[in-house]
Write an enzyme that holds these catalytic residues in place. Sequence first.
Site, mmCIF file in Angstrom:
data_model
loop_
_atom_site.group_PDB
_atom_site.id
_atom_site.type_symbol
_atom_site.label_atom_id
_atom_site.label_comp_id
_atom_site.label_asym_id
_atom_site.label_seq_id
_atom_site.Cartn_x
_atom_site.Cartn_y
_atom_site.Cartn_z
ATOM 1 N N ALA A 14 0.948 -1.018 0.006
ATOM 2 C CA ALA A 14 0.172 0.240 0.149
ATOM 3 C C ALA A 14 0.866 1.234 0.183
ATOM 4 O O ALA A 14 0.461 2.398 0.196
ATOM 5 C CB ALA A 14 -0.865 0.069 1.200
ATOM 6 N N ARG A 38 7.081 -2.774 3.038
ATOM 7 C CA ARG A 38 8.104 -2.863 3.652
ATOM 8 C C ARG A 38 8.536 -1.448 4.096
ATOM 9 O O ARG A 38 9.141 -1.166 5.205
ATOM 10 C CB ARG A 38 9.190 -3.270 2.898
ATOM 11 C CG ARG A 38 8.926 -4.771 2.625
ATOM 12 C CD ARG A 38 10.033 -5.179 1.667
ATOM 13 N NE ARG A 38 9.566 -4.659 0.309
ATOM 14 C CZ ARG A 38 10.569 -4.552 -0.762
ATOM 15 N NH1 ARG A 38 11.618 -5.345 -0.768
ATOM 16 N NH2 ARG A 38 9.954 -3.868 -1.843
ATOM 17 N N ASP A 64 6.740 -7.280 5.328
ATOM 18 C CA ASP A 64 7.501 -8.032 4.105
ATOM 19 C C ASP A 64 6.757 -9.128 3.862
ATOM 20 O O ASP A 64 6.968 -10.185 4.742
ATOM 21 C CB ASP A 64 8.943 -7.983 4.463
ATOM 22 C CG ASP A 64 9.727 -8.736 3.211
ATOM 23 O OD1 ASP A 64 9.146 -9.403 2.439
ATOM 24 O OD2 ASP A 64 11.120 -8.662 3.293
ATOM 25 N N VAL A 65 5.903 -9.525 2.724
ATOM 26 C CA VAL A 65 5.341 -10.530 2.720
ATOM 27 C C VAL A 65 5.979 -11.747 2.283
ATOM 28 O O VAL A 65 5.485 -13.058 2.360
ATOM 29 C CB VAL A 65 4.321 -10.321 1.374
ATOM 30 C CG1 VAL A 65 3.235 -9.372 1.465
ATOM 31 C CG2 VAL A 65 4.998 -10.096 0.263
ATOM 32 N N TYR A 157 8.453 -13.378 -14.693
ATOM 33 C CA TYR A 157 7.511 -12.798 -14.090
ATOM 34 C C TYR A 157 6.512 -13.291 -14.455
ATOM 35 O O TYR A 157 5.315 -13.427 -13.773
ATOM 36 C CB TYR A 157 7.766 -11.325 -14.540
ATOM 37 C CG TYR A 157 6.471 -10.298 -14.121
ATOM 38 C CD1 TYR A 157 6.444 -10.032 -12.689
ATOM 39 C CD2 TYR A 157 5.735 -9.652 -14.881
ATOM 40 C CE1 TYR A 157 5.447 -9.226 -12.335
ATOM 41 C CE2 TYR A 157 4.311 -9.077 -14.580
ATOM 42 C CZ TYR A 157 4.426 -8.736 -13.170
ATOM 43 O OH TYR A 157 3.298 -8.045 -12.775
ATOM 44 N N LEU A 189 -0.369 -2.511 -19.001
ATOM 45 C CA LEU A 189 0.405 -1.770 -18.423
ATOM 46 C C LEU A 189 -0.403 -0.627 -17.533
ATOM 47 O O LEU A 189 -1.286 0.188 -18.000
ATOM 48 C CB LEU A 189 0.746 -0.837 -19.755
ATOM 49 C CG LEU A 189 1.883 -1.785 -20.600
ATOM 50 C CD1 LEU A 189 2.048 -1.180 -21.856
ATOM 51 C CD2 LEU A 189 3.150 -1.819 -19.970
HETATM 52 P P1 NDP Z 1 4.682 -0.395 -7.247
HETATM 53 O O1 NDP Z 1 6.208 -1.007 -7.407
HETATM 54 O O2 NDP Z 1 4.073 0.921 -7.539
HETATM 55 O O3 NDP Z 1 4.129 -1.118 -5.962
HETATM 56 C C1 NDP Z 1 4.591 -2.139 -5.525
HETATM 57 C C2 NDP Z 1 4.197 -2.407 -4.090
HETATM 58 O O4 NDP Z 1 4.518 -3.565 -3.643
HETATM 59 C C3 NDP Z 1 4.737 -1.498 -2.981
HETATM 60 O O5 NDP Z 1 3.910 -0.828 -2.261
HETATM 61 C C4 NDP Z 1 5.921 -2.190 -2.655
HETATM 62 O O6 NDP Z 1 6.275 -1.729 -1.232
HETATM 63 C C5 NDP Z 1 5.297 -3.561 -2.323
HETATM 64 N N1 NDP Z 1 6.099 -4.623 -2.280
HETATM 65 C C6 NDP Z 1 7.319 -5.042 -2.945
HETATM 66 N N2 NDP Z 1 7.800 -6.057 -2.531
HETATM 67 C C7 NDP Z 1 7.197 -6.239 -1.352
HETATM 68 C C8 NDP Z 1 7.498 -7.065 -0.093
HETATM 69 N N3 NDP Z 1 8.294 -8.073 -0.214
HETATM 70 N N4 NDP Z 1 6.350 -7.200 1.132
HETATM 71 C C9 NDP Z 1 5.601 -6.177 0.985
HETATM 72 N N5 NDP Z 1 5.353 -5.215 -0.026
HETATM 73 C C10 NDP Z 1 6.113 -5.470 -1.209
HETATM 74 O O7 NDP Z 1 4.094 -1.408 -8.570
HETATM 75 P P2 NDP Z 1 2.438 -1.527 -8.896
HETATM 76 O O8 NDP Z 1 1.665 -0.684 -8.234
HETATM 77 O O9 NDP Z 1 2.398 -1.442 -10.391
HETATM 78 O O10 NDP Z 1 2.104 -3.114 -8.657
HETATM 79 C C11 NDP Z 1 1.307 -3.752 -7.690
HETATM 80 C C12 NDP Z 1 0.943 -5.074 -8.161
HETATM 81 O O11 NDP Z 1 0.404 -4.864 -9.542
HETATM 82 C C13 NDP Z 1 1.926 -5.976 -8.587
HETATM 83 O O12 NDP Z 1 1.666 -7.315 -7.890
HETATM 84 C C14 NDP Z 1 2.281 -6.017 -10.130
HETATM 85 O O13 NDP Z 1 3.062 -7.162 -10.241
HETATM 86 C C15 NDP Z 1 0.903 -5.889 -10.239
HETATM 87 N N6 NDP Z 1 0.714 -5.228 -11.644
HETATM 88 C C16 NDP Z 1 1.402 -4.201 -12.206
HETATM 89 C C17 NDP Z 1 1.200 -3.630 -13.423
HETATM 90 C C18 NDP Z 1 1.859 -2.519 -13.778
HETATM 91 O O14 NDP Z 1 1.851 -2.294 -15.091
HETATM 92 N N7 NDP Z 1 2.544 -1.573 -13.072
HETATM 93 C C19 NDP Z 1 0.248 -4.309 -14.460
HETATM 94 C C20 NDP Z 1 -0.264 -5.710 -13.720
HETATM 95 C C21 NDP Z 1 -0.092 -6.104 -12.444
HETATM 96 P P3 NDP Z 1 7.395 -1.628 -0.298
HETATM 97 O O15 NDP Z 1 8.567 -1.514 -1.487
HETATM 98 O O16 NDP Z 1 7.361 -0.420 0.494
HETATM 99 O O17 NDP Z 1 7.362 -2.934 0.290
HETATM 100 C C1 8X3 Z 2 2.609 -5.812 -15.566
HETATM 101 C C2 8X3 Z 2 1.998 -5.943 -16.781
HETATM 102 O O1 8X3 Z 2 2.952 -6.170 -19.099
HETATM 103 O O2 8X3 Z 2 4.312 -4.762 -17.861
HETATM 104 O O3 8X3 Z 2 2.269 -7.113 -14.753
HETATM 105 O O4 8X3 Z 2 4.387 -7.155 -17.521
HETATM 106 S S1 8X3 Z 2 3.381 -6.049 -17.688
#
Ligand code: NDP
Ligand code: 8X3
Length: 258
Positions: A14, A38, A64-65, A157, A189
Amino acid sequence: MYNLQNRIVFITGASSGIGKSCARQFAQLGAHVVLTARRKDRVQQVAKDLASEFGTKTLAIQLDVTDRKSVFEAVEALPPEWQEIDVLVNNAGKALGLDKGYETRIEHLEGMFETNVKGLIHVTSAIVPGMVKRNRGHVIQIGSTAGHWVYPGGTVYCASKHAVKAFNEGLKMDLHGTAVRVSSVDPGLVETEFSLVRFEGDSERAKTVYANMTPLTPADVADAVSWCATRAPHVNISEILLMCTDQSHATMVNRRSS
Ligand code: NDP
Ligand code: 8X3
């Protein structure tokens, strides 16, 4: 419509992007929101902002998940009034690098699978038993188009997001006969810190991913998440696959000449 007023929503990741936008959407719907990531300073700031903007009751937790023990301890240590989680948004995740699958560095392989797959399963395992006991709850996974299609450079990924899709299908069957709902919101995206993380802080390279096209915003995804969560209790949205209009398939992106 399912009323989320005073319901408890637990969100992973979040501190940024989609997770942060989901927190905002649920706050606007009157839910109480547990914000985890984190980066503690970041989730504390998000919590503070939601409290001042919407009067939201929030709880910010450093989590940290990938650390299963910490995940279970954090859920067990929730104050009594926060224990009955109604909605879990399993959002924490990442892509690391754009290498061929067989050339993926071990730390990238582990980073993606530990977070996207095992982390999501740890959090689900810590929270779902309570939902089953109460016969109420909703698990919403943030999957990806990468869980439907594979693209060059995304082998590991995409494998991790295919695993999320499979886990979610199984989870729905595991919960068959209960009132606990299971959904997956699978975007293409979205402009967030995702590419910055993927390219290890190279912001110029990250920007090229979204250049000359209009990607989804985190709020677009949060809309889909909150829509799933607000359907009537007898309605289970299994999956939403959403892309911006400029994207038609994994690598089919309409880029306008600048
Ligand atoms: P961001 O990098 O903006 O957000 C990722 C979030 O995940 C951060 O809040 C980060 O928080 C958290 N995170 C990463 N590693 C850990 C961990 N080990 N424990 C707890 N929290 C963690 O990316 P997005 O918002 O884009 O990504 C969110 C989700 O959406 C992901 O699952 C991604 O795969 C998915 N997604 C994203 C897309 C895109 O194009 N952006 C498209 C499709 C899916 P912190 O670093 O503070 O821990
Ligand atoms: C994120 C979408 O296409 O960048 O899950 O991998 S892509």
